[in-house]
Structure formats: C-alpha cells, structure tokens
Design a protein around this motif. Structure first.
Motif, PDB file in Angstrom:
ATOM      1  N   VAL A  79      72.772 -41.748  75.923  1.00 28.44           N
ATOM      2  CA  VAL A  79      73.792 -42.297  76.813  1.00 28.44           C
ATOM      3  C   VAL A  79      73.502 -43.780  77.002  1.00 28.44           C
ATOM      4  O   VAL A  79      72.395 -44.244  76.742  1.00 28.44           O
ATOM      5  CB  VAL A  79      73.831 -41.584  78.187  1.00 28.44           C
ATOM      6  N   SER A  80      74.501 -44.514  77.469  1.00 30.77           N
ATOM      7  CA  SER A  80      74.354 -45.952  77.697  1.00 30.77           C
ATOM      8  C   SER A  80      74.694 -46.288  79.136  1.00 30.77           C
ATOM      9  O   SER A  80      75.491 -45.585  79.773  1.00 30.77           O
ATOM     10  CB  SER A  80      75.299 -46.731  76.779  1.00 30.77           C
ATOM     11  N   GLU A  81      74.111 -47.370  79.630  1.00 27.84           N
ATOM     12  CA  GLU A  81      74.458 -47.833  80.970  1.00 27.84           C
ATOM     13  C   GLU A  81      75.957 -48.067  81.037  1.00 27.84           C
ATOM     14  O   GLU A  81      76.554 -48.601  80.116  1.00 27.84           O
ATOM     15  CB  GLU A  81      73.702 -49.110  81.309  1.00 27.84           C
ATOM     16  N   GLY A  82      76.575 -47.593  82.118  1.00 31.56           N
ATOM     17  CA  GLY A  82      78.014 -47.723  82.306  1.00 31.56           C
ATOM     18  C   GLY A  82      78.793 -46.493  81.896  1.00 31.56           C
ATOM     19  O   GLY A  82      79.948 -46.344  82.285  1.00 31.56           O
ATOM     20  N   ASP A  83      78.168 -45.585  81.097  1.00 29.05           N
ATOM     21  CA  ASP A  83      78.847 -44.345  80.714  1.00 29.05           C
ATOM     22  C   ASP A  83      79.106 -43.490  81.947  1.00 29.05           C
ATOM     23  O   ASP A  83      78.289 -43.430  82.861  1.00 29.05           O
ATOM     24  CB  ASP A  83      77.996 -43.513  79.740  1.00 29.05           C
ATOM     25  N   CYS A  84      80.233 -42.803  81.953  1.00 32.28           N
ATOM     26  CA  CYS A  84      80.537 -41.813  82.973  1.00 32.28           C
ATOM     27  C   CYS A  84      80.178 -40.461  82.360  1.00 32.28           C
ATOM     28  O   CYS A  84      80.736 -40.080  81.334  1.00 32.28           O
ATOM     29  CB  CYS A  84      82.013 -41.870  83.343  1.00 32.28           C
ATOM     30  N   VAL A  85      79.229 -39.756  82.972  1.00 36.43           N
ATOM     31  CA  VAL A  85      78.742 -38.504  82.392  1.00 36.43           C
ATOM     32  C   VAL A  85      78.819 -37.360  83.389  1.00 36.43           C
ATOM     33  O   VAL A  85      78.763 -37.565  84.596  1.00 36.43           O
ATOM     34  CB  VAL A  85      77.279 -38.630  81.894  1.00 36.43           C
ATOM     35  N   THR A  86      78.968 -36.159  82.852  1.00 35.92           N
ATOM     36  CA  THR A  86      78.840 -34.943  83.646  1.00 35.92           C
ATOM     37  C   THR A  86      77.577 -34.246  83.178  1.00 35.92           C
ATOM     38  O   THR A  86      77.393 -34.007  81.988  1.00 35.92           O
ATOM     39  CB  THR A  86      80.063 -34.025  83.472  1.00 35.92           C
ATOM     40  N   VAL A  87      76.703 -33.950  84.135  1.00 36.85           N
ATOM     41  CA  VAL A  87      75.414 -33.333  83.847  1.00 36.85           C
ATOM     42  C   VAL A  87      75.386 -31.958  84.494  1.00 36.85           C
ATOM     43  O   VAL A  87      75.652 -31.818  85.683  1.00 36.85           O
ATOM     44  CB  VAL A  87      74.249 -34.184  84.402  1.00 36.85           C
ATOM     45  N   GLU A  88      75.068 -30.946  83.692  1.00 33.19           N
ATOM     46  CA  GLU A  88      74.852 -29.601  84.217  1.00 33.19           C
ATOM     47  C   GLU A  88      73.385 -29.271  84.029  1.00 33.19           C
ATOM     48  O   GLU A  88      72.814 -29.544  82.980  1.00 33.19           O
ATOM     49  CB  GLU A  88      75.739 -28.600  83.479  1.00 33.19           C
ATOM     50  N   GLY A  89      72.786 -28.716  85.074  1.00 32.51           N
ATOM     51  CA  GLY A  89      71.372 -28.388  85.001  1.00 32.51           C
ATOM     52  C   GLY A  89      70.845 -27.942  86.343  1.00 32.51           C
ATOM     53  O   GLY A  89      71.609 -27.548  87.233  1.00 32.51           O
ATOM     54  N   VAL A  90      69.518 -28.015  86.482  1.00 36.06           N
ATOM     55  CA  VAL A  90      68.854 -27.573  87.705  1.00 36.06           C
ATOM     56  C   VAL A  90      68.347 -28.802  88.458  1.00 36.06           C
ATOM     57  O   VAL A  90      67.582 -29.606  87.919  1.00 36.06           O
ATOM     58  CB  VAL A  90      67.685 -26.616  87.383  1.00 36.06           C
ATOM     59  N   ALA A  91      68.805 -28.935  89.706  1.00 33.26           N
ATOM     60  CA  ALA A  91      68.443 -30.077  90.544  1.00 33.26           C
ATOM     61  C   ALA A  91      67.330 -29.708  91.509  1.00 33.26           C
ATOM     62  O   ALA A  91      67.284 -28.593  92.029  1.00 33.26           O
ATOM     63  CB  ALA A  91      69.655 -30.551  91.330  1.00 33.26           C
ATOM     64  N   SER A  92      66.438 -30.674  91.725  1.00 35.09           N
ATOM     65  CA  SER A  92      65.384 -30.483  92.719  1.00 35.09           C
ATOM     66  C   SER A  92      65.237 -31.764  93.532  1.00 35.09           C
ATOM     67  O   SER A  92      65.511 -32.861  93.048  1.00 35.09           O
ATOM     68  CB  SER A  92      64.064 -30.106  92.047  1.00 35.09           C
ATOM     69  N   ASP A  93      64.825 -31.606  94.776  1.00 32.14           N
ATOM     70  CA  ASP A  93      64.668 -32.726  95.705  1.00 32.14           C
ATOM     71  C   ASP A  93      63.437 -33.540  95.322  1.00 32.14           C
ATOM     72  O   ASP A  93      62.349 -33.000  95.172  1.00 32.14           O
ATOM     73  CB  ASP A  93      64.518 -32.183  97.120  1.00 32.14           C
ATOM     74  N   THR A  94      63.634 -34.842  95.145  1.00 30.41           N
ATOM     75  CA  THR A  94      62.517 -35.739  94.860  1.00 30.41           C
ATOM     76  C   THR A  94      62.577 -36.947  95.787  1.00 30.41           C
ATOM     77  O   THR A  94      62.247 -38.058  95.397  1.00 30.41           O
ATOM     78  CB  THR A  94      62.537 -36.202  93.383  1.00 30.41           C
ATOM     79  N   SER A  95      62.997 -36.725  97.028  1.00 32.28           N
ATOM     80  CA  SER A  95      63.164 -37.828  97.975  1.00 32.28           C
ATOM     81  C   SER A  95      61.852 -38.548  98.265  1.00 32.28           C
ATOM     82  O   SER A  95      61.859 -39.675  98.732  1.00 32.28           O
ATOM     83  CB  SER A  95      63.800 -37.340  99.273  1.00 32.28           C
ATOM     84  N   SER A  96      60.725 -37.922  97.960  1.00 31.26           N
ATOM     85  CA  SER A  96      59.444 -38.579  98.183  1.00 31.26           C
ATOM     86  C   SER A  96      59.096 -39.539  97.047  1.00 31.26           C
ATOM     87  O   SER A  96      58.159 -40.323  97.156  1.00 31.26           O
ATOM     88  CB  SER A  96      58.332 -37.529  98.331  1.00 31.26           C
ATOM     89  N   MET A  97      59.860 -39.495  95.940  1.00 32.81           N
ATOM     90  CA  MET A  97      59.617 -40.386  94.810  1.00 32.81           C
ATOM     91  C   MET A  97      60.569 -41.582  94.887  1.00 32.81           C
ATOM     92  O   MET A  97      61.711 -41.437  95.313  1.00 32.81           O
ATOM     93  CB  MET A  97      59.854 -39.638  93.491  1.00 32.81           C
TER      94      MET A  97
END
Length: 112
Positions: A79-97
């Motif tokens: 992918v390139s910067e500026g691309d509009c993408v749809t991502v399917e997958g498993v999300a996890s909280d990384t607010s500490s990073m």
C-alpha cells in the motif's frame, strides 16, 4: 463597473480555493470519503472491518487513520501513503504504545 469586476474576481478565487481544497480532509473535514468504515477505529476490538487512509508505511506494517483514531496494521500487502484501504482482521488495544491506539493483525486488505 470596475467595482463589480473586483467582486467577481474575489468570487472566482474563493470558488477555486474551495474546489482545490475539497479533497483535503484536514482543512475542510470529512477525510475525502475515506472512513470510517463498518467499525470505527476508536471502537475497534476483536474481529473488525475498518476503512481509513494510509498515513505511514513501513516494512511489514502501515498506519491508517479513519478520522476517529489511528491503527497500526500488521501486513506485508503493498500500500502507499494516501491510499484509502479497508482492513479486515483482529484488533487489539495498544494505547500504551506510541503512534496508534489499536493494532490490527490483517487477514485481508483492499485498496478502495
């Protein structure tokens, strides 16, 4: 007569600026129609489908922004910067990073 020409010129300049900046989400809002998708990144947890603009790319990963938050996406897809993408997958909280509050292990990616 000269005064009307000046008003007309200012009007044309204003219209040109609005048209020129229409795609700039940070200036006029809306993100150019890229996101949020089925799930907002700000609410992402577990199995998700999110849509956003690629803001940064790296080796084996990239970052997307849907206007509600940012997500770090683990993927080797090209992918390139500026691309509009749809991502399917498993999300996890990384607010500490630093950098993104959510990490998504991508199962599929489509460039919109």
């Amino acid at each position: 007569m000269v005064q009307n020409a000046g008003v007309r010129t200012y009007g044309l300049v204003a219209v040109a600026l609005m048209v020129g900046l229409a795609g700039c989400g940070g200036i006029l809002g809306g993100g150019g129609g890229c996101g949020p998708g089925e799930t907002e990144i700000a609410e992402a947890s577990g199995e998700v489908s999110v849509t956003g603009e690629v803001t940064e790319t790296g080796q084996g990963s990239f970052t997307i922004d849907d206007g509600t938050d940012t997500a770090f996406v683990q993927s080797t897809d090209d992918v390139s910067e500026g691309d509009c993408v749809t991502v399917e997958g498993v999300a996890s909280d990384t607010s500490s990073m630093p950098g993104a509050n959510v990490t998504i292990a991508a199962e599929s990616i489509s460039v919109n």
